[in-house]
Enzyme design. Sequence first.
Site, PDB file in Angstrom:
ATOM      1  N   ALA A  42      31.630  32.448   2.311  1.00  0.00           N
ATOM      2  CA  ALA A  42      31.444  32.189   3.538  1.00  0.00           C
ATOM      3  C   ALA A  42      30.014  32.301   3.219  1.00  0.00           C
ATOM      4  O   ALA A  42      29.214  32.995   1.525  1.00  0.00           O
ATOM      5  CB  ALA A  42      31.359  33.606   4.191  1.00  0.00           C
ATOM      6  N   ASN A  43      29.032  32.364   3.972  1.00  0.00           N
ATOM      7  CA  ASN A  43      27.478  32.492   3.457  1.00  0.00           C
ATOM      8  C   ASN A  43      26.483  33.319   4.722  1.00  0.00           C
ATOM      9  O   ASN A  43      27.442  33.382   5.786  1.00  0.00           O
ATOM     10  CB  ASN A  43      26.045  31.955   2.725  1.00  0.00           C
ATOM     11  CG  ASN A  43      26.754  30.186   4.338  1.00  0.00           C
ATOM     12  OD1 ASN A  43      25.951  31.010   5.292  1.00  0.00           O
ATOM     13  ND2 ASN A  43      27.239  29.440   3.569  1.00  0.00           N
ATOM     14  N   ARG A  44      25.549  33.638   4.436  1.00  0.00           N
ATOM     15  CA  ARG A  44      24.868  34.915   5.627  1.00  0.00           C
ATOM     16  C   ARG A  44      24.084  34.438   6.455  1.00  0.00           C
ATOM     17  O   ARG A  44      23.382  34.901   7.463  1.00  0.00           O
ATOM     18  CB  ARG A  44      24.276  35.642   4.598  1.00  0.00           C
ATOM     19  CG  ARG A  44      24.455  36.889   3.635  1.00  0.00           C
ATOM     20  CD  ARG A  44      24.243  37.892   2.943  1.00  0.00           C
ATOM     21  NE  ARG A  44      24.812  38.494   2.222  1.00  0.00           N
ATOM     22  CZ  ARG A  44      25.922  39.737   2.024  1.00  0.00           C
ATOM     23  NH1 ARG A  44      25.991  39.527   3.602  1.00  0.00           N
ATOM     24  NH2 ARG A  44      26.105  39.907   1.118  1.00  0.00           N
TER      25      ARG A  44
END
Lengths: 240, 240
Positions: A42-44
């Site tokens: 995932a990413n932020r």
Amino acid sequence: EIVAALADFFASRDGPKPLAGRHALVTSGPTHEPIDPVRYIANRSSGKQGHAVAAALADLGARVTLVSGPVTLPDPAGVRVVKVETARQMLDACAAALPADIFVAAAAVADWRVAAEAGQKLKKDGSGPPTLVMAENPDILASLSIPGPQRPGLVVGFAAETNDVLAYARAKLARKGCDWIVANDVSPATGTFGGDRNSVHLIRLHGDPQSWPDLPKAEVGRRLAAAIADHFASGKSADA
Amino acid sequence: EIVAALADFFASRDGPKPLAGRHALVTSGPTHEPIDPVRYIANRSSGKQGHAVAAALADLGARVTLVSGPVTLPDPAGVRVVKVETARQMLDACAAALPADIFVAAAAVADWRVAAEAGQKLKKDGSGPPTLVMAENPDILASLSIPGPQRPGLVVGFAAETNDVLAYARAKLARKGCDWIVANDVSPATGTFGGDRNSVHLIRLHGDPQSWPDLPKAEVGRRLAAAIADHFASGKSADA
């Protein structure tokens, strides 16, 4: 639904609608790239900026399709939301939503996915940690920037950088073939990812950059939507 | 805070408090293991089950420390919540919370982290996708199960499996050195991850397994808390 309809009704009453009759396609949020049935990369990205752009374009009268990765935000009122998980699903959903006059690629799309997704949960079996071999994901911004009858009239990318923000953004504009880049600094110290404020630079193929320091993401969305409306009002072609 | 205090006050009035004077340490949620400043490896745990266990133990009078990975849930009323991101931070927070009478390891802790976290965002530089070399994370359940004066009197692990649930759970009980395992099936078809219901098996070092089919996660939490209270009420040692 009733609340959304009411909000839409009241929003439709205030202010001019310079984007009436235009179809805007917006992506937002992260993508999740599965490793196995329970793990993913995932990413932020929170989706706050992309959702704010979609809401602001709708407020100016555009018909908006918002293709969103997994976020915990409510759907913006008066916007059609298509929910996806992976980069490949996001590209498919964008292609299905064409034609569009405006494409704003605000999602933080994963550059890579795991080359071989495991069908069962990876186990600790004593042979040591796995090595994840990655494969390149489709480039949604570059794909929709390819010249042709399906290309949206104005294609706006986002660049999320942790260093050398302007230089990387200019290089991205040229490499992707898009018209504008909204560049923001997402280094952890800024709190941009997940936060409610943003410091951005609007970089256009022709023309000086604009800098909008430290604004609420909703206001960045309104300014970008206003710039898009100005662009169409002035009758410029995409690269003017 | 006022609402939480009121809820705590009223909760403290209804029902017996068999766990009064006991300290329960509970972990919940996923861990996030960074790849670079914007990307990370996550898992599909929502924290709903772990948070429900923490709330149920507090309802039975225990003093509860909840060490939680990143979740979008509210903090349970009357519970001290310590928020962490990575497996290593979770282990440190658990160690700092000892001594405890009860340890319930409901978090979905990442088995592996990326061996070399990048200080800057990884770029597409034309050299192809990166290969992520992984390193093993500390095993929080096994660490807190090691015999000694700091070992909680009752250590309960969770097993999230997509296949051969009971067999893997029994093997995990033996391998980790814990007292009980709550085994649940998290294959995608069950909707357990992120959902509000759970189908679990309670497996104890000695004694027949119990199966609690398809219950709300809050009810699974209450049944587990009640079983823990029974365990201490009967004066059994941890492995009886």
